[in-house]
Scaffold this active site. Sequence first.
Site, PDB file in Angstrom:
ATOM      1  N   ASP B  10      -1.265  -6.675 -37.110  1.00 50.21           N
ATOM      2  CA  ASP B  10      -0.759  -5.350 -36.770  1.00 50.21           C
ATOM      3  C   ASP B  10      -0.538  -5.344 -35.265  1.00 50.21           C
ATOM      4  O   ASP B  10      -1.493  -5.301 -34.493  1.00 50.21           O
ATOM      5  CB  ASP B  10      -1.781  -4.282 -37.194  1.00 50.21           C
ATOM      6  N   LYS B  78       5.468  -2.000 -26.874  1.00 55.35           N
ATOM      7  CA  LYS B  78       6.169  -1.866 -28.157  1.00 55.35           C
ATOM      8  C   LYS B  78       7.309  -0.855 -28.054  1.00 55.35           C
ATOM      9  O   LYS B  78       8.303  -0.960 -28.760  1.00 55.35           O
ATOM     10  CB  LYS B  78       5.158  -1.427 -29.215  1.00 55.35           C
ATOM     11  N   GLU B 179       4.888  -0.886 -41.505  1.00 54.98           N
ATOM     12  CA  GLU B 179       3.498  -0.458 -41.379  1.00 54.98           C
ATOM     13  C   GLU B 179       3.032   0.463 -42.511  1.00 54.98           C
ATOM     14  O   GLU B 179       1.974   0.221 -43.102  1.00 54.98           O
ATOM     15  CB  GLU B 179       3.275   0.187 -40.005  1.00 54.98           C
ATOM     16  N   ASP B 201       2.213   8.131 -41.417  1.00 53.18           N
ATOM     17  CA  ASP B 201       1.674   7.218 -40.406  1.00 53.18           C
ATOM     18  C   ASP B 201       2.034   7.702 -39.005  1.00 53.18           C
ATOM     19  O   ASP B 201       3.148   7.504 -38.538  1.00 53.18           O
ATOM     20  CB  ASP B 201       2.243   5.811 -40.682  1.00 53.18           C
TER      21      ASP B 201
END
Lengths: 237, 646
Positions: B10, B78, B179, B201
């Site tokens: 992850d 990211k 994800e 999420d």
Amino acid sequence: MLKVVENAVPVACWSCSVAHNESTLFCPDCSKIQPPSSGEYFSVFGLEPRLNLDLVALEQEFHRLSRRLHPDRFTRASENEKQWSLADTALLNDAYRTLKDPLRRTEYLLKLEGAEVGTSDAIPSDTASVKNQGKSSGVPANLLEEVFDLNMQLEEMRRSKTMGQEDPALIESLRKDKAKFEGLVVTVDSDLRTQWVIWDAGDAAVRPTAQRAMVALLDRRRYLSNLVRDVTEILGD
Amino acid sequence: MAEGHVVGIDLGTTNSLVAYMEGDRPVVIPGVDGSNLLPSVVALDPVSASGGRPTVTVGNSARKALIETPERVIYSVKRLMGRDLEEVRTELKFFPFRLAGDIEVGEVPRIQLGELRFTPPEISAYVLRQLKRNAERFFGAPVAQAVITVPAYFNDAQRQATKDAGRMAGLDVLRLVNEPTAAALAYGLDRANEGTIAVYDLGGGTFDISILKLHDGIFEVQSTNGDTHLGGDDIDNLLLAIALDEILGEHGVDLRAHPGAVQALRKSAIDAKIRLSTELAAQFDSELPNGDRYQREIPRAVFELLIEPVLKRTAAPCKQAMADAGIAPDQIDEVVLVGGSTRIPAVRALVDELFRLSARGKKPHTELNSDEVVALGAAVQAGILAGASKTTDDMLLLDVTPLSLGIEALGGTVARIIQRNSTVPASATEHFTTGVDGQTNVAIHVVQGERELAADCRSLARFDLKGIPPMAAGLPRIEVRFLIDADGILQVSAREQRSGKAAQIEVKPTYGLTDEQVGNMILDSFDHAEEDFSKRLLIEARNEADAILSAVGRAPQNPAWNELSAEEQVAIAVARDRLVLVRQGSDLRAISQAMVALDKATHHFAELMMDRAISSAIRGKTMNEAGKDVDEPLTAPHAMAPAEFK
């Protein structure tokens, strides 16, 4: 462009050399994955072109084939098999997406039969794709008057919206129109289903008439859904 | 092909994790400090007096440097992955780090870090390499293959950048998994939850919603939606902005001129946010450079009012996802919450309302640790790909592409060729021709997005089809096949059909890094020499031990040392001597254990040192002065301080 392979030429399996029908994605003899076949969607599921499909069975077959074809199953396989798995799975997914949706399925079958149809976007929020805009037919004759009225009201609504004041009577009237046109879409769908039955049961003599009817119904449906979309948009529903 | 462990990673905005399948269940692999979370923070150590290339540290030690030397640290990279220059410029308004100057439009942006510059994938590669090393230390064997998770709403460029980062870190990325889908895999492992589930999420920087149908081991994603610019960071920024404004208004101090102080204040904002999930009020309490104190109580009700606009932005994607899947809230059997931000009570209330949960006597799923669940799911997918576990044997994930793919048509409109939420792999074939006699090149502009005009969509690439046999205009019939693979990445191939020979047309994308560039950015090729593997592990462990020992050796000079009890000082000395001893030998396990023991013994000291560093930063001391207090930054991936910015 696509043609149904009626009498598929046997092709030898790359692995065990046993000849098999071109449209299978696996060798019936050694079960190895095969390069993509003709690309005709019904044959991917081992089906004859049909408009009435058992969707539960279609989904089960989709899952069964996915388990065997998916790239996840080929991470340790040869480079060729990986490529075929990718191409075969893309074909399977494209086929399932088209066949499970009644409108896309009808359009696809009509195209297979050589009919000229514009493609409709199945997702309502999407605007019609560029390809269709040129092809979209004029107002269906028997809707002329209603469409004229509706367009007047839409125009008035836009004007009052920019003025910042909305006329409740106008909104009410547009709501009514929307319901009416939605009702017409339902009627078109039921007419389409009637034609499905005729086409599925019919022979070469009956089918061309059913096809022409379906092409007209799809045009009408596309037109109606665009109207409903426009009204929904302006009402902000 | 090298067999061996396939790990699940992850790669998060805030924290990253690595996990694997231990028999029939996924397990997170801890770092040398025993922590499961590796902060996604990368710091460049200053060049030592002896010269040479500066070393890079990752994780907690890098995070510590964030307050002392913010110009040498990168976090939340990211958010920059796969983005073009303009997007990165906008993004960087919220970050203390800077773009390298001479970047041209169309090039992959580079970040200036100390005296060096890095592309975002290179920064991510350092995080991945650290996770790879953690896994290798854990297994005592090389790890070369991984599954990496990405936000479901990542576009093609962001996905490609993530894959590039994997390759630079020496990892063969077998699959990118979305994800929320990974979270569903982790929850669905026991097969207890059949039916339709929604995964909500809300992480540090991104929001995803996915709706899946679970049936007999098949996880079929129906629809997905989201916002790659929405997360806990936005909430932190709101709190931070208020504090900065109030400090300026009430105390006449503009902290924005002190990056270190802003970072320290950000830490208080995050602490307050976390406390507000369990308490009804939280305090901001900071000392200012002029000696004043900024004190403020934030009641939860005020906090909720403040963040409401941020949370509301998750509602529209949820509704769109349900509409695209053709289902109503009542048809959703289970809702799974993922991401640290879903611990906020107001988020849970919103989810409850969106999916009518309590109205139907249901509760969202939060059984699995929301920080770990994505990594656990990645490990499950790794298990599926490795084909090594009975549990995952008949599991299969069918995911979708989040954005429609289109090509720019005449007049700048978009001709959509693959609809969003199509199961991947998906393909489309289009035909093109030439407009001029003898033309041998055709350019195709591919875009991703839902808008009508190409200019409003994300430009994916301009593909140049080269080597078309010269013919009269309109005669060539170029068949172009667009294929979105199982990673959600576009592949384009083309051939000319009219000339009879299936002429292979070269397809050249014009974005991202070239294969060659990625090749040149591969981190230390030494990583690939497997025969030297155990030797390498030992060398690395000794280097880490040396770094820790040197830091501990300097500890008594630090003012924080005197705050320790006598027992604590003795315990540190004992743990230090133990490490000095085993470091002489070649027992890797003993060295690792001794490092963990020393880390535990110095835990309290690290906290004290940290507190001093923060208050110095707030008081606006110069970087050098503050640096003296905390001593030099630690080298090596060692965590003297626990994860502070959770």
